[in-house]
Design an enzyme around this catalytic site. Structure first.
Site, PDB file in Angstrom:
ATOM      1  N   ASP A 249       0.831  -1.217   0.000  1.00 21.13           N
ATOM      2  CA  ASP A 249       0.000   0.000   0.000  1.00 21.13           C
ATOM      3  C   ASP A 249       0.857   1.255   0.000  1.00 21.13           C
ATOM      4  OD1 ASP A 249      -2.249  -1.551   0.033  1.00 21.13           O
ATOM      5  OD2 ASP A 249      -2.707  -1.236   2.150  1.00 21.13           O
ATOM      6  N   ASP A 262       0.155  -0.444   5.892  1.00 21.12           N
ATOM      7  CA  ASP A 262      -0.987  -1.169   5.338  1.00 21.12           C
ATOM      8  C   ASP A 262      -2.258  -0.500   5.839  1.00 21.12           C
ATOM      9  OD1 ASP A 262      -1.994  -3.155   3.714  1.00 21.12           O
ATOM     10  OD2 ASP A 262      -2.180  -4.609   5.326  1.00 21.12           O
ATOM     11  N   LYS A 264      -6.211  -0.361   6.362  1.00 26.16           N
ATOM     12  CA  LYS A 264      -7.323  -1.289   6.504  1.00 26.16           C
ATOM     13  C   LYS A 264      -8.607  -0.515   6.827  1.00 26.16           C
ATOM     14  CE  LYS A 264      -4.859  -4.989   5.907  1.00 26.16           C
ATOM     15  NZ  LYS A 264      -5.003  -5.785   4.660  1.00 26.16           N
TER      16      LYS A 264
END
Length: 352
Positions: A249, A262, A264
């Site tokens: 990412d 990352d 989420k």
């Protein structure tokens, strides 16, 4: 008649012994039911036995009652199922045999997380070298597929039960639409973040495009202030030794530490790292791949998982230092070996 009765009594009184016996028999016979009646009356007058349910501490079980009576009002997720089981049955008492505690698992084909042939990224380096490498179709497994194929049994159980409940509630078509919307929201959220990092502002059109994205963006505002020096966005990685690939990412500095980041999205609060299930293994896998990919001329030894929320509530950033990344790196290597072994067995069965 009265005269005859009196004469009979007079005759009986002459035999006093006989009269005494008759009177005794008469009153004894009449007293028996009276005594029994008194006993029965005494038994009935006793206090009723107390009901044990009247002594229940209602306040103590109020949360349990509310969770049971209101579970249909909110969607079930794997996390809520864990909480529901803990309320009803209590925490799980996991027994570990002494043999397993002594014999700690260690990867057979161990590869270090850090690549000694690479130099450490200098601080405050030029941002113009931002990488965005396209994902190539290698004949190697992706990080996501490895984790899905080796998911632990307990996680698989709760995930399957959550899916079954959602299908019962929404139907197969409704559940398919629900998962499709979740994927689309995540995709739009990542695209909006990329626009933020590239232009230093949130495009108005992006906010108007989907109100859900604006909620996620509002959730991570306090985290974005701690991020600087972005080095890669939505960039592919390939571990040249272990032969797996993935899509990172973001790689940037978080409070001065270079991290694999990352992003989420979640409808359920995840304040602890353990609430993110296999996400730490995913970050560790991407970290090791960057360090062993020739396309990246720097190393990373930290990670960051940012859980953002649809309602705009503050996101939870979970920082993984070098020691924690190393621990999850070893766990990732074990999962990768498990995947490789399964693939060999499947290929052997197909050959035979």
């Amino acid at each position: 008649m009265l005269l005859l009765g009196m004469k009979s009594i007079e005759l009986l009184t002459r035999k006093s012994g006989r009269l005494k016996m008759l009177l005794t028999e008469h009153f004894c016979k009449n007293q028996v039911p009276y005594v029994c009646l008194c006993i029965s009356s005494y038994l009935c007058s006793k206090k009723k036995k107390e009901n044990g349910y009247e002594q229940v501490d209602q306040e103590r079980y109020m949360n349990l009652v509310r969770s049971v009576t209101s579970f249909k009002a909110s969607p079930q997720t794997p996390e809520t199922l864990f909480e529901e089981d803990n309320l009803i049955y209590g925490p799980v008492n996991k027994f570990r045999s002494p043999v397993k505690d002594v014999e700690a698992k260690f990867p057979k084909n161990w590869v270090p997380l850090i690549n000694s042939s690479k130099k450490t990224l200098p601080p405050n380096s030029d941002r113009k070298h931002l990488l965005k490498i396209g994902l190539q179709r290698h004949k190697v497994p992706s990080v996501t597929s490895v984790l899905q194929q080796t998911i632990p049994l307990d996680q698989a159980f709760y995930l399957k039960r959550w899916k079954q409940r959602m299908i019962l509630e929404l139907g197969k078509d409704g559940f398919a639409e629900y998962t499709k919307n979740l994927f689309l929201q995540g995709k739009l959220f990542h695209a909006a973040l990329e626009s933020v990092f590239l232009s230093e502002e949130i495009p108005l059109k992006e906010q108007e495009k989907d109100t859900t994205v604006s909620g996620y963006l509002a959730s991570v505002q306090h985290v974005l202030g701690d991020i600087s020096g972005v080095k890669a966005l939505e960039s592919a990685v390939h571990h040249e030794t272990l032969h797996y690939s993935g899509l990172v990412d973001c790689v940037a500095e978080y409070r001065g530490q270079l991290c694999v980041i990352d992003w989420k999205t979640s409808e359920k609060s995840k304040p602890y790292l353990r609430n993110t299930f296999d996400n730490p293994l995913q970050v560790a896998a991407y970290t090791g791949a960057i360090n062993h990919d020739a396309n990246y001329d720097f190393q990373v030894n930290c990670g960051l998982i940012v859980v953002s929320y649809k309602d705009g509530s503050p996101a939870h950033p979970h920082f993984m230092d070098s020691d924690l990344c190393s621990q999850y790196w070893n766990k990732w290597l074990l999962r990768l070996e498990e995947y490789t072994e399964k693939e060999k067995n499947n290929n052997a069965i197909e050959t035979n």
